[in-house]
Scaffold this motif. Structure first.
Motif, PDB file in Angstrom:
ATOM      1  N   ASP A   1      -2.137  -0.557   6.422  1.00  0.00           N
ATOM      2  CA  ASP A   1      -1.680   0.817   6.605  1.00  0.00           C
ATOM      3  C   ASP A   1      -0.852   1.283   5.415  1.00  0.00           C
ATOM      4  O   ASP A   1      -0.193   0.483   4.748  1.00  0.00           O
ATOM      5  N   ASP A   2      -0.872   2.608   5.186  1.00  0.00           N
ATOM      6  CA  ASP A   2      -0.041   3.188   4.141  1.00  0.00           C
ATOM      7  C   ASP A   2       1.423   2.885   4.453  1.00  0.00           C
ATOM      8  O   ASP A   2       1.872   2.983   5.584  1.00  0.00           O
TER       9      ASP A   2
ATOM     10  N   THR B   1     -10.396   2.105   0.117  1.00  0.00           N
ATOM     11  CA  THR B   1      -9.658   2.783   1.180  1.00  0.00           C
ATOM     12  C   THR B   1     -10.601   3.084   2.345  1.00  0.00           C
ATOM     13  O   THR B   1     -11.824   2.971   2.217  1.00  0.00           O
TER      14      THR B   1
ATOM     15  N   SER C   1       0.487   6.214  -5.114  1.00  0.00           N
ATOM     16  CA  SER C   1      -0.212   7.417  -4.666  1.00  0.00           C
ATOM     17  C   SER C   1      -1.029   8.060  -5.780  1.00  0.00           C
ATOM     18  O   SER C   1      -1.947   8.827  -5.507  1.00  0.00           O
TER      19      SER C   1
ATOM     20  N   GLY D   1      -1.226   6.361   0.048  1.00  0.00           N
ATOM     21  CA  GLY D   1      -1.270   7.578   0.855  1.00  0.00           C
ATOM     22  C   GLY D   1      -2.300   7.545   1.963  1.00  0.00           C
ATOM     23  O   GLY D   1      -2.458   8.521   2.696  1.00  0.00           O
ATOM     24  N   GLU D   2      -3.018   6.446   2.093  1.00  0.00           N
ATOM     25  CA  GLU D   2      -3.981   6.275   3.185  1.00  0.00           C
ATOM     26  C   GLU D   2      -4.198   4.788   3.443  1.00  0.00           C
ATOM     27  O   GLU D   2      -3.794   3.945   2.643  1.00  0.00           O
ATOM     28  N   ARG D   3      -4.828   4.486   4.549  1.00  0.00           N
ATOM     29  CA  ARG D   3      -5.087   3.099   4.949  1.00  0.00           C
ATOM     30  C   ARG D   3      -6.094   2.449   3.989  1.00  0.00           C
ATOM     31  O   ARG D   3      -7.064   3.066   3.584  1.00  0.00           O
TER      32      ARG D   3
ATOM     33  N   ASN E   1       0.836  -1.185   0.000  1.00  0.00           N
ATOM     34  CA  ASN E   1       0.000   0.000   0.000  1.00  0.00           C
ATOM     35  C   ASN E   1       0.878   1.245   0.000  1.00  0.00           C
ATOM     36  O   ASN E   1       1.520   1.557   0.986  1.00  0.00           O
ATOM     37  N   GLN E   2       0.891   1.951  -1.126  1.00  0.00           N
ATOM     38  CA  GLN E   2       1.612   3.214  -1.256  1.00  0.00           C
ATOM     39  C   GLN E   2       0.658   4.315  -1.727  1.00  0.00           C
ATOM     40  O   GLN E   2       1.085   5.296  -2.325  1.00  0.00           O
TER      41      GLN E   2
END
Length: 135
Positions: free
Chosen positions: A69-70, A92, A115, A44-46, A41-42
């Motif tokens: 998690d990010d 997300t 992102s 920018g948010e969970r 996960n990149q």
């Protein structure tokens, strides 16, 4: 998510000895599993939910991972189905949906949600138009 009906198990989460998903994820750079893939996960948010399913199935089924998690990753085991292409759905925590269709996934691959909302698998980049299901 656009697929509606239920499906049980093309893919199972690699939680063999884990009591919680957090214990299986990480932020290091060890190799992806040889019997599955790594999802990073990149965005920018969970990420609330990750779905992976056969393109032939009209259902997303149950999520294969939740609460990523990010900056973290989760390792996922692929069941031996002979499939090479999969549909990947991501939601997300702020209700943004990313649906990627016909994604080529081989054992040992790393999938990265970036992102800018692209899904990268090796040298291949998949794009989609994200939508917010909370609006």
């Amino acid at each position: 998510m656009k697929k509606r009906t239920l499906l049980i198990g093309l893919i199972t989460v690699a939680l063999a000895s884990c009591l919680a998903l957090v214990a299986c994820g990480g932020s290091g750079s060890s190799a992806a599993p040889s019997d599955g893939f790594r999802f990073e996960n990149q965005v920018g948010e969970r990420i609330g939910s990750l779905y992976v399913n056969s393109p032939e199935n009209p259902s997303w089924g149950d999520p294969i991972a939740q609460g990523i998690d990010d900056g973290s990753y989760v390792d996922v085991t692929l069941e031996a189905t002979g499939a090479e292409l999969y549909d990947v759905g991501i939601i997300t925590n702020t209700a943004w949906n990313y649906d990627f269709y016909g994604v080529s996934i081989a054992p040992g691959d790393t999938l990265v949600l970036t992102s800018d909302g692209q899904l990268k698998v090796g040298s291949t980049t998949y794009t989609t138009e994200p939508y917010n299901s909370g609006q």
